[in-house]
Structure formats: C-alpha cells, structure tokens
Design an enzyme around this catalytic site. Sequence first.
Site, short mmCIF file in Angstrom:
data_model
loop_
_atom_site.label_atom_id
_atom_site.label_comp_id
_atom_site.label_asym_id
_atom_site.label_seq_id
_atom_site.Cartn_x
_atom_site.Cartn_y
_atom_site.Cartn_z
CE1 TYR A 47 -2.98 2.97 -6.62
CE2 TYR A 47 -1.91 0.89 -6.07
CZ TYR A 47 -2.52 2.07 -5.67
OH TYR A 47 -2.69 2.33 -4.34
NE ARG A 114 3.22 19.42 -16.20
CZ ARG A 114 2.48 20.43 -15.76
NH1 ARG A 114 2.30 21.50 -16.54
NH2 ARG A 114 1.92 20.40 -14.56
CE LYS A 162 -5.20 -0.36 -5.66
NZ LYS A 162 -4.86 0.07 -4.31
CD GLU A 195 -9.53 4.23 2.27
OE1 GLU A 195 -9.59 3.04 1.93
OE2 GLU A 195 -9.62 5.17 1.45
CG LEU A 220 -9.59 1.48 -2.95
CD1 LEU A 220 -9.66 2.27 -4.24
CD2 LEU A 220 -8.22 0.84 -2.81
#
Length: 302
Positions: A47, A114, A162, A195, A220
């Site tokens: 995302y 799945r 991400k 972070e 990130l």
Amino acid sequence: MPVKARANHARPAPAGRIAYVDGRYLPHASASVHIEDRGLQFADSVYEVCAILQGRLMDEAGHLDRLERSVTALDMPLPMARRSLQAVMREMLRRNRTKNGLLYLQVTRGAHRRDHPIPAHARSSLIMTARPVNMAAVEKRRAEGIAIVTMPDIRWGRCDIKTTGLLANVMAKTEARRAGAFEAWLVDHQGIVTEGASTNAWIVTGEGVLVTRNLSTHILAGVTRLGVLNALAAEGFNAIEERPFSLEEAYRAREAFVTSASGGVIPVVSIDARPVGDGRPGPVTRRVHALYSEHARAAAQV
Ligand code: PLP
C-alpha cells in the site's frame, strides 16, 4: 427471523465518499473485495498513503517509486501502468473533492482459493480511498509536539516492503495511545531505534547534527524522510548522518522529530516520559519542517 447483516464499521463513512475498486468508482459504504482476497487472507498486499494538500498530491513520484519497489520485491504485477494509476488517483481527488487529506491505495495479489503458495497467474487488485484530514489537529501536534514511548521491535525482517502486514505496528501504536503518547518508537534487541510504528525517527544531537537511521531491510524508506533529506541537501545543509542511533542517544538528544506522509515533520517533546531538550519543539525541527514543506509544495503537481 433472519438477522440483517451489518458492516462492522465503527463510524460510517460520510455520504458522498467514493472508493475505487478494480475499475469501478463506488460509494464508500458499499465498496468491498472478495473474502478470498489474498490481502485479507495473508496480508499479501502492499500500500501507499499520499498526503493531499490544497488539492495536490504530495511526493507523488516518491510514493509511486516505492510502490513499484514493493511490488517488485514480492513479484506482484501492478494492475495498471503508472500513468493510468496516476489518472485514477486524480479522479479520486476530483470525485471526493478532497482538498486536504490522505489518498490510500492498496495493491493486493487478488482473490484465489486459499493456499499459501503464490498462484502462478495471480491477477492483482487495486483499491483506493480518499479522506479528509483534520488539519487543525495536525497543526496542533506540530505546534505542541508529541510524546513517544518505546517498545521492542517485534516485526519481520523485510520492513522495507510496505505491506499491509502491520499487526506489530498496530499493537505498538495502540499501546502508545494507551500510555498517553502519540507514537511508538521501536527498539531492536541491541537498543537501537529502528523507526516509529508509522513514522521515521530523527534526532538532533547536542552538536546540532541531524541523525536518522540508514536505509536497510529494518526500516521503511519513508518518502517524507527522503523529501526532508533532499530539501536539506538543496539548501546546502550537510550536518546529517544516516546511521543507527541508540535509545540512550535519543534520550540525550537536543531535539527529536518524526516524519510521515500523514503529518509531515512533527516534533517529539518527550521519549518514555523524559523531556527531549527543554521539552518543547526546537528550532532545528521547525526549520526542517519549513524547508520540507516549501520544497514538497513546489514539487507537487495538480
Ligand atoms: N515507517 C513506517 C513503519 C511507516 O508505516 C511509515 C508510513 O506509513 C513511515 C515510516 C513513513 O513513511 P512515509 O514518509 O512514506 O509516509
């Protein structure tokens, strides 16, 4: 009597909000993906969150570059070309009439029976939302600064991608809010700050040097972090070190701040209830914010 199914949303989206799902613009309340979507089943999805300021997308190129890096790392095809993606992003701003807010986009591996292994010919899904942000609340945080609490970094080994696999971040942020802090800083087993739960961490040393952790698989690569580094470089500010810093060093810092698309540059005034510097937002942080916003706004295209 059958019980009527109700969506499990704490707060209904305001009428008029439009979401994008795989080629369709839909009322937010009725937009959905399939229950077998691998984003839902395995967090097999990536995302981006892009700030919208005065109707413009901030750091758009940086977010799209990172999205491309994330999908490449996971061998996930982008559902459309970059230019088309940009067209949908703009259409979302237009349909939602978002002046100041956040554009959220997610690319998932799509819906499949799945099974853990990634299907050979998976077709990615794209979803997008846009929502307004309470700018007064953001500016209040910028003016007053935020409190940080620290906790162990229990995330996986590819924090540079991400993905929506954010449970460790969610737990850290929740604990921080319970402790009366706005953000959590994650600390590894060697006492090094990695972070924030949803921000990059920065300190200003006693000598006035800006320090933020170097890029690796442990953090990130924040787009705002990069924007700040570029803005400072353009101004000839070179007292910057990209290196790990310990929690002990952070406690001794003269100033500290966090960066993210959702807040820009936000001062940190306490870490684990210890005041940073004199416990108020400092001049270096203010200058960093001013330079970053000036550069980011100038670069933003309509
Ligand atoms: N670090 C983490 C873990 C994040 O989730 C985020 C933003 O969501 C950031 C850093 C800041 O990145 P950006 O500046 O691209 O928003």
